[in-house]
Design a protein around this motif. Structure first.
Motif, PDB file in Angstrom:
ATOM      1  N   GLU A  68       0.813  -1.214   0.000  1.00  0.00           N
ATOM      2  CA  GLU A  68       0.000   0.000   0.000  1.00  0.00           C
ATOM      3  C   GLU A  68       0.849   1.269   0.000  1.00  0.00           C
ATOM      4  O   GLU A  68       0.476   2.281  -0.597  1.00  0.00           O
ATOM      5  CB  GLU A  68      -0.938  -0.003   1.206  1.00  0.00           C
ATOM      6  N   VAL A  69       1.986   1.244   0.689  1.00  0.00           N
ATOM      7  CA  VAL A  69       2.786   2.457   0.848  1.00  0.00           C
ATOM      8  C   VAL A  69       3.620   2.758  -0.398  1.00  0.00           C
ATOM      9  O   VAL A  69       4.173   3.857  -0.522  1.00  0.00           O
ATOM     10  CB  VAL A  69       3.679   2.332   2.098  1.00  0.00           C
ATOM     11  N   SER A  70       3.697   1.806  -1.329  1.00  0.00           N
ATOM     12  CA  SER A  70       4.516   2.027  -2.532  1.00  0.00           C
ATOM     13  C   SER A  70       4.081   3.272  -3.302  1.00  0.00           C
ATOM     14  O   SER A  70       4.905   3.951  -3.920  1.00  0.00           O
ATOM     15  CB  SER A  70       4.457   0.799  -3.445  1.00  0.00           C
ATOM     16  N   SER A 213       0.233  -0.843  -4.729  1.00  0.00           N
ATOM     17  CA  SER A 213      -0.675   0.273  -5.002  1.00  0.00           C
ATOM     18  C   SER A 213      -0.152   1.210  -6.081  1.00  0.00           C
ATOM     19  O   SER A 213      -0.922   1.840  -6.797  1.00  0.00           O
ATOM     20  CB  SER A 213      -0.950   1.062  -3.722  1.00  0.00           C
ATOM     21  N   SER A 214       1.159   1.312  -6.196  1.00  0.00           N
ATOM     22  CA  SER A 214       1.749   2.213  -7.188  1.00  0.00           C
ATOM     23  C   SER A 214       1.713   1.570  -8.576  1.00  0.00           C
ATOM     24  O   SER A 214       2.307   0.500  -8.788  1.00  0.00           O
ATOM     25  CB  SER A 214       3.197   2.533  -6.808  1.00  0.00           C
ATOM     26  N   SER A 215       1.046   2.202  -9.517  1.00  0.00           N
ATOM     27  CA  SER A 215       1.015   1.672 -10.881  1.00  0.00           C
ATOM     28  C   SER A 215       2.406   1.704 -11.498  1.00  0.00           C
ATOM     29  O   SER A 215       2.763   0.840 -12.305  1.00  0.00           O
ATOM     30  CB  SER A 215       0.028   2.470 -11.740  1.00  0.00           C
ATOM     31  N   ASP A 222      11.909  -4.934 -12.108  1.00  0.00           N
ATOM     32  CA  ASP A 222      12.870  -4.990 -11.001  1.00  0.00           C
ATOM     33  C   ASP A 222      12.164  -4.915  -9.656  1.00  0.00           C
ATOM     34  O   ASP A 222      12.537  -5.609  -8.697  1.00  0.00           O
ATOM     35  CB  ASP A 222      13.883  -3.849 -11.119  1.00  0.00           C
ATOM     36  N   PHE A 223      11.146  -4.068  -9.559  1.00  0.00           N
ATOM     37  CA  PHE A 223      10.382  -3.936  -8.322  1.00  0.00           C
ATOM     38  C   PHE A 223       9.660  -5.250  -8.018  1.00  0.00           C
ATOM     39  O   PHE A 223       9.668  -5.736  -6.879  1.00  0.00           O
ATOM     40  CB  PHE A 223       9.363  -2.793  -8.449  1.00  0.00           C
TER      41      PHE A 223
END
Length: 350
Positions: A68-70, A213-215, A222-223
């Motif tokens: 979520e915090v991404s 959460s981050s598109s 890599d992520f």
């Protein structure tokens, strides 16, 4: 040939007396009085509000937080990596510290209790659950017992190895026949930690890209390789643990989940378990510490918790409507107090 598979979560270590939960880690390590950490302070700043005292003890909630915090770190993804690698390092140190409280040798009575719980769990089920259950073994056949540990500690391993005698976990006389239980695989799917807090192939993250959460990050290979559990095992660590896990699940006649929250961060496991119980006669036993003992008359609480457990598994395993009826028939919620009764056998210091 009968095969029993255990999937062991942090609840096993907590049952031994270890304070290895997420909230315990926050209060005793990450936010311990006097501790300073620039990554932690920046994380709290970006989250705006975060109260460690209000967090649960479930590690799945930390992994959910990771996903979520991404979205709040799109301006500095490297800082995200540094922050959560720092959390991973600290939690491994904390888990190792707690595991150090375990005795070098377990009392014989604790080993016997472990062995009996592992191999003869169905004898502790309620009468109707015993009748409807697939027994651990078919008379005159031998049985194999395997386990997948989701924990970083070696506590389960120590008891497992101590319980093996003459290459057997247990032997039981059933009339004229002697039925033997043999240890098969013991797989640490998420890695282990040594006494110094050094992790061997530690896995920490989310189940799949949908939980990021981050598109921007969810589309970055890599992520994904770093923070999606199955990808870290396969692509980064180059091991076959994911395939081994799937193989153990797909060959099991009975699957027992103990000490697991059924969190979505492990959904990639629950999906495979779900496929197994909807495409075969395999039963799934979910041992839960919040499920009350029906003998006390807590029928409504038992009924509500039983439904919550089944619904949680159906959701995590993404079981669709046509298969739900079959899945529900094959799921047996059980009070965890019936097995691994170590309370009076282990006296760990506070």
């Amino acid at each position: 040939m009968s095969k029993v598979l255990w999937i062991i979560g942090n609840g096993f270590d907590k049952n031994l007396g270890l304070k290895t939960g997420y909230r315990s880690f926050l209060l005793n390590k990450y936010f311990a009085p006097g501790e300073t950490n620039e990554y932690r302070d920046e994380l709290v700043r970006r989250l705006d509000t975060f109260d460690p005292k209000s967090q649960s003890d479930l590690w799945s909630d930390l992994e959910r937080l990771l996903g979520e915090v991404s979205q709040y770190y799109e301006d500095d993804v490297d800082l995200f990596h540094e922050t959560f690698e720092d959390i991973q390092r600290q939690l491994l140190e904390y888990v190792a510290q707690e595991a150090g409280r375990l005795p070098n040798e377990f009392p014989p009575a604790a080993i016997d209790e472990f062995r009996e719980s592992l191999c003869l769990f169905s004898r502790r089920l309620e009468a109707l659950d015993q009748i409807e259950a697939i027994p651990e073994v078919i008379p005159s056949e031998n049985a194999w017992v395997s386990a997948i540990s989701l924990n970083y500690t070696n506590s389960f391993d120590s008891l497992w190895n101590s319980a093996i005698h003459d290459e057997k976990l247990n032997s039981v006389a059933n009339g004229a026949a002697v039925i033997s239980f043999y240890p098969d695989h013991l797989l640490h799917l998420h890695g282990v930690v040594d006494s110094s807090g050094n992790g061997d192939s530690p896995i920490f993250g989310v189940s799949d890209q949908s939980q990021i959460s981050s598109s921007l990050c969810s589309e970055d290979p890599d992520f994904i390789e770093l923070w999606v559990k199955s990808e870290r095992n396969a692509s980064l660590l180059r091991n076959t643990k994911g395939q081994m896990m799937a193989s153990l699940v797909s060959s099991a006649n009975a699957i027992c989940i103990y000490g697991c929250s059924l969190g979505l961060s492990d959904a990639y496991i629950w999906k495979i378990v779900g496929r197994r119980i909807t495409t075969s006669a395999t039963r799934l036993y979910i041992f839960d510490h919040e499920l009350p003992d029906r003998r006390t008359g807590s029928f409504r609480r038992f009924q509500t918790r039983r439904k919550d457990l089944i619904d949680s598994f159906l959701k995590a395993a993404e079981i669709k409507e046509p298969d739900k009826e079959t899945a529900i028939k094959h799921i047996v919620p059980v009070e965890s107090s019936k097995i691994f009764k170590f309370d009076s056998l282990l006296k760990l210091g506070v």
